[in-house]
Motif scaffolding. Structure first.
Motif, PDB file in Angstrom:
ATOM      1  N   ALA A   1       4.712 -10.161 -13.423  1.00  0.00           N
ATOM      2  CA  ALA A   1       5.379 -11.320 -13.058  1.00  0.00           C
ATOM      3  C   ALA A   1       6.424 -12.306 -13.513  1.00  0.00           C
ATOM      4  CB  ALA A   1       4.367 -12.115 -11.537  1.00  0.00           C
ATOM      5  N   ASN A   2       5.772 -12.254 -15.410  1.00  0.00           N
ATOM      6  CA  ASN A   2       5.849 -13.697 -15.981  1.00  0.00           C
ATOM      7  C   ASN A   2       6.425 -12.891 -16.982  1.00  0.00           C
ATOM      8  OD1 ASN A   2       3.565 -14.484 -16.423  1.00  0.00           O
ATOM      9  ND2 ASN A   2       3.897 -15.362 -14.333  1.00  0.00           N
TER      10      ASN A   2
ATOM     11  N   SER B   1      15.567 -13.134  -7.546  1.00  0.00           N
ATOM     12  CA  SER B   1      17.023 -12.727  -6.659  1.00  0.00           C
ATOM     13  C   SER B   1      17.258 -14.160  -6.526  1.00  0.00           C
ATOM     14  CB  SER B   1      15.537 -11.902  -5.786  1.00  0.00           C
ATOM     15  OG  SER B   1      14.361 -13.162  -4.976  1.00  0.00           O
TER      16      SER B   1
ATOM     17  N   PRO C   1      15.977 -17.756 -14.038  1.00  0.00           N
ATOM     18  CA  PRO C   1      14.798 -17.535 -13.484  1.00  0.00           C
ATOM     19  C   PRO C   1      13.310 -17.716 -13.931  1.00  0.00           C
ATOM     20  CG  PRO C   1      16.123 -16.155 -14.628  1.00  0.00           C
ATOM     21  CD  PRO C   1      16.631 -17.097 -15.114  1.00  0.00           C
ATOM     22  N   ASN C   2      12.388 -17.592 -12.740  1.00  0.00           N
ATOM     23  CA  ASN C   2      10.964 -18.273 -12.986  1.00  0.00           C
ATOM     24  C   ASN C   2      10.257 -17.202 -13.397  1.00  0.00           C
ATOM     25  OD1 ASN C   2       8.749 -19.708 -12.366  1.00  0.00           O
ATOM     26  ND2 ASN C   2       8.344 -18.674 -10.636  1.00  0.00           N
TER      27      ASN C   2
ATOM     28  N   ASP D   1      13.155 -18.507  -8.521  1.00  0.00           N
ATOM     29  CA  ASP D   1      12.643 -16.405  -8.017  1.00  0.00           C
ATOM     30  C   ASP D   1      13.777 -15.793  -9.141  1.00  0.00           C
ATOM     31  OD1 ASP D   1      10.341 -16.821  -7.192  1.00  0.00           O
ATOM     32  OD2 ASP D   1      10.979 -16.282  -5.470  1.00  0.00           O
TER      33      ASP D   1
END
Length: 420
Positions: A176-177, A366, A334-335, A364
């Motif tokens: 995720a990150n 996208s 981007p997050n 996000d």
């Protein structure tokens, strides 16, 4: 992911950018560029089979390029602007005609995935086709697992180069990150990866003697300014060259590198964006002429804004447009990309010192990417990769309908790539 596509659909050629674009032939055995640079002929490898056992030949190549020409939404690399038509010379030879003389056409041709004609010819809507059971020519065509948390690609039993394939499956967890990624690499949960790692010697290398890393030359990171902004007030600012120069002069690049990237990177003060990676391609007199606009100078930025008519009309501490309109720029990254997020936050603070009102935004990926594709953003922070010569960077950066404010040439930021 590009790697997923490449492992499903073997490229015609892989050009090794670390060795002067030396060609490594895959589905093609050779290619020849015409003397007038208006066409390229590829010799297709014989004996290759698709993963379902069907024969691969020139018809598949012709079909794939015609498919992209007939469905512009599939043209992810812009090949339709490079190639005007494709001609079959025989079962194992294909000729590509360029739209104009250009020695870089082969590098663009090989970006297009070659798909099996016997499968895709029956697909009624290729732009929405899910391809749940792919038939490919690459090394890993069997999709063992495909979930939001994990996907696993396994060996193609009919792969033409199986004798040299030493891996049975690729296991790719969805991360995720950056923080989640860092936890996995420190705990030795990843065999092979690429990403920004803060303070890499202390956080990663010191955790295990088996933790090794390599910093290849990566590329230029930049703030992209939207020239096509629909808001006339923001467009008035963003299309003003002196405003963009002041934006650039307000950025303390070295501080950004030291804090957001833990010192990993080189200040880029070249107007071309090439940095010091290609000194023989840069004219030093031109570099020095525009260097000041790419050098931290808050007072210089303020003077340039004032000269261009950007003044604080309403007394809020921030400049307004020459027509007297107030504005605030949203700067997106981007997050979860913490190095990018930290860069943007530092930049917002530095812009405020020069009187430019800006705010960090972390959608996000996208959403971030779609906004860039649709020119529906103010400023975006992104990166462009270099190749063995400047053409890759120029192709993906300078030729876009955007302006760039260069920050650094970071040697370790090799994990993030995006379309613009």
């Amino acid at each position: 992911m590009h790697t997923t596509t490449d492992f499903l659909y073997e490229p015609l050629v892989v050009f090794n950018e670390m060795h002067g674009n030396e060609p490594v032939f895959r589905l093609a055995e050779n290619f020849t560029i015409a003397d007038d640079l208006m066409s390229v002929t590829f010799d297709i490898r014989k004996g290759v089979k698709w993963s379902d056992g069907e024969t691969f030949d020139a018809d598949d190549v012709i079909f794939s390029f015609n498919l992209v020409q007939e469905n512009s939404a599939l043209d992810q690399s812009g090949i339709n602007s490079w190639v005007s038509k494709v001609e079959k010379l025989n079962d194992y030879q294909v000729k590509f005609y360029a739209t104009e003389a250009n020695s870089n056409v082969p590098y663009e041709i090989v970006k297009v995935p070659i798909v099996p004609e016997h499968v895709w010819k029956d697909v009624k809507e290729p732009t929405t086709f899910l391809n749940e059971n792919p038939v490919g020519s690459g090394p890993f065509t069997v999709i063992d697992t495909f979930t939001p948390q994990l996907y696993v690609q396994c060996r193609n039993p009919n792969y033409w180069d199986n004798d040299n394939l030493e891996v049975d499956c690729l296991r790719v967890p969805q991360i995720a990150n950056n923080d989640q990624f860092l936890g996995k690499v420190v705990n030795s949960e990843m065999d092979w990866t690429s990403s920004f790692i803060p303070d890499i010697d202390r956080t990663y290398a010191a955790a295990s003697p088996n933790h090794q890393y390599w910093y290849p030359p990566a590329g230029t990171q930049a703030f992209l300014v939207n020239f096509k902004h629909k808001d006339p007030v923001k467009a008035e600012a963003l299309t003003n060259v002196d405003f963009r120069r002041a934006f650039s002069m307000a950025l303390d690049r070295q501080t950004i590198i030291d804090i957001a990237f833990y010192g990993g990177g080189t200040v880029n003060d070249f107007a071309s964006g090439l940095g010091y990676a290609f000194p023989t391609w840069s004219d030093e007199a031109t570099h020095n002429k525009y260097k000041g606009f790419n050098t931290y100078d808050v007072e210089g930025a303020k003077k340039l804004l004032d000269k261009a008519g950007f003044k604080d009309v309403n007394g809020d501490g921030f400049v307004d447009t020459p027509s007297g309109k107030s504005f605030e720029l949203l700067v997106q990254s981007p997050n979860g990309w913490t190095d990018f997020n930290n860069t943007v936050q530092l930049a917002v603070e530095q812009l405020a010192e020069a009187g430019i009102k800006a705010k960090a935004r972390t959608p996000d990926f996208s959403v971030y990417n779609q906004a860039m594709l649709e020119a529906n953003y103010d400023v975006a922070y992104t990166n462009y990769f270099h190749g063995s010569d400047p053409h890759k960077y120029w192709n993906t950066g300078i030729t876009l309908r955007f302006s760039q404010v260069m920050v650094c040439r970071a040697s370790q930021c090799t994990s993030t790539k995006m379309q613009s």
